[in-house]
Design a protein around this motif. Structure first.
Motif, short mmCIF file in Angstrom:
data_model
loop_
_atom_site.label_atom_id
_atom_site.label_comp_id
_atom_site.label_asym_id
_atom_site.label_seq_id
_atom_site.Cartn_x
_atom_site.Cartn_y
_atom_site.Cartn_z
N THR A 1 0.84 -1.20 0.00
CA THR A 1 0.00 0.00 0.00
C THR A 1 0.87 1.25 0.00
O THR A 1 2.09 1.17 0.16
CB THR A 1 -0.90 0.06 1.25
OG1 THR A 1 -0.09 0.33 2.39
CG2 THR A 1 -1.69 -1.23 1.43
N ARG A 2 0.25 2.42 -0.09
CA ARG A 2 1.00 3.67 -0.12
C ARG A 2 1.69 3.99 1.20
O ARG A 2 2.58 4.83 1.23
CB ARG A 2 0.11 4.82 -0.58
CG ARG A 2 -0.70 5.46 0.47
CD ARG A 2 -1.29 6.80 0.06
NE ARG A 2 -1.88 7.40 1.22
CZ ARG A 2 -1.23 8.12 2.12
NH1 ARG A 2 0.03 8.39 1.98
NH2 ARG A 2 -1.85 8.58 3.18
N THR A 3 1.33 3.30 2.28
CA THR A 3 1.97 3.55 3.58
C THR A 3 2.74 2.34 4.11
O THR A 3 3.28 2.40 5.21
CB THR A 3 0.93 4.01 4.63
OG1 THR A 3 -0.05 2.98 4.78
CG2 THR A 3 0.27 5.32 4.23
N THR A 4 2.77 1.25 3.36
CA THR A 4 3.51 0.06 3.80
C THR A 4 5.00 0.37 3.77
O THR A 4 5.53 0.75 2.72
CB THR A 4 3.23 -1.14 2.87
OG1 THR A 4 1.84 -1.40 2.86
CG2 THR A 4 3.99 -2.37 3.33
N PRO A 5 5.69 0.22 4.89
CA PRO A 5 7.13 0.49 4.87
C PRO A 5 7.88 -0.62 4.13
O PRO A 5 7.45 -1.77 4.14
CB PRO A 5 7.52 0.53 6.35
CG PRO A 5 6.47 -0.25 7.05
CD PRO A 5 5.22 -0.14 6.23
N PRO A 6 9.00 -0.26 3.50
CA PRO A 6 9.80 -1.30 2.87
C PRO A 6 10.47 -2.15 3.94
O PRO A 6 10.61 -1.72 5.09
CB PRO A 6 10.84 -0.52 2.07
CG PRO A 6 10.89 0.82 2.69
CD PRO A 6 9.55 1.06 3.31
N PRO A 7 10.89 -3.36 3.60
CA PRO A 7 11.58 -4.19 4.59
C PRO A 7 12.90 -3.54 5.02
O PRO A 7 13.54 -2.84 4.23
CB PRO A 7 11.83 -5.51 3.85
CG PRO A 7 11.61 -5.22 2.40
CD PRO A 7 10.77 -4.00 2.30
N LYS A 8 13.26 -3.77 6.26
CA LYS A 8 14.55 -3.28 6.77
C LYS A 8 15.66 -4.05 6.09
O LYS A 8 15.55 -5.27 5.89
CB LYS A 8 14.65 -3.48 8.29
CG LYS A 8 13.60 -2.72 9.08
CD LYS A 8 14.03 -1.32 9.34
CE LYS A 8 13.02 -0.64 10.26
NZ LYS A 8 13.02 0.78 10.11
N LEU A 9 16.74 -3.37 5.75
CA LEU A 9 17.87 -4.01 5.09
C LEU A 9 18.99 -4.27 6.09
O LEU A 9 19.35 -3.38 6.85
CB LEU A 9 18.40 -3.12 3.95
CG LEU A 9 17.41 -2.75 2.85
CD1 LEU A 9 18.09 -1.85 1.83
CD2 LEU A 9 16.83 -3.98 2.19
#
Length: 182
Positions: free
Chosen positions: A147-155
Motif C-alpha cells: 500500500t501507499r503507507t507500507t514500509p519497505p523491509p529493513k535491510l
C-alpha cells in the motif's frame, strides 16, 4: 499584413490533432493496483508514469515516515514537491528550510538537494518530475510493497551494501548523482 485574429488562427493550426490513443487517467494513491515502491525507508506510489504522459512528466505520491527522506543528491530533471500533510526539512544548495503542508518547492535541474522528515509524524507529498523517468529509477532500485503507507523491509548490512552498489551502477543511466552528507 495579417491581423491579430489571423495570427491567432495560424497559431492554433500549429497544434497537432488530439491523440485519441491517449485517454483520461483517474489515479488514486490508495488503489492497490498502482505501483507502491519501498525505498530508503519511504514508500512512493506512482500516480502517473511517463507512459501515461507521453514522457512529459511523472507524478509520485510520497509517504515519508519520521526520520525518512533520501540522501543528498542531484539530477538532470526539474522536480517540484507539493507538501500535502506534515512538515519537512528541505536542503537546497546547502541552505535548509522548513516546508509545511500547503507549500510547494521547486528544485531546478542539476541543483543539489535533499528532504528529510525531522518531525514525529509522517509526511505526505506529491512529487512532479519533468521530464518523466524518475519513476523508472525508483522501480529499478526499490521493492514493491502492498500500500501507499507500507514500509519497505529493513535491510541488513549486506542488503544495504548491495542496494548502494545497485544505485551507484544505475546513477549514470538516470543522470543522477548521490552527494556526501554535509
Amino acid at each position: 499584413m495579417p491581423s491579430s485574429s489571423d495570427q491567432g488562427i495560424q497559431n492554433t493550426l500549429l497544434l497537432p490533432p488530439d491523440d485519441l490513443a491517449r485517454s483520461l487517467i483517474l489515479a488514486s494513491a490508495d488503489d492497490q493496483n498502482r505501483p507502491h515502491i519501498g525505498l530508503v525507508g519511504d514508500t512512493y506510489t506512482v500516480l502517473l508514469s511517463g507512459k501515461d504522459t507521453a514522457g512529459r512528466f511523472c507524478l509520485i505520491d510520497m509517504h515519508i515516515p519520521p526520520g525518512g527522506g533520501p540522501p543528498p543528491h542531484r539530477h538532470d530533471f526539474e522536480e517540484t514537491f507539493i507538501l500535502v500533510e506534515g512538515e519537512m526539512e528541505a536542503t537546497f544548495r546547502g541552505v535548509q528550510s522548513t516546508v509545511k503542508a500547503g507549500e510547494t518547492i521547486h528544485i531546478p535541474a542539476n541543483a543539489p538537494h535533499q528532504f528529510h522528515n525531522s518531525s514525529d509524524q509522517p509526511v505526505r507529498l506529491l512529487c512532479l518530475c519533468s521530464p518523466a523517468g524518475q519513476e523508472d529509477f525508483f522501480a529499478e532500485i526499490g521493492v514493491p510493497v502492498a500500500t501507499r503507507t507500507t514500509p519497505p523491509p529493513k535491510l541488513d548490512a549486506a542488503a544495504q551494501a548491495a542496494f548502494k552498489a545497485k544505485v551507484e551502477a544505475l546513477n549514470p543511466k538516470y543522470k543522477t548523482e548521490m552527494l556526501q552528507r554535509s
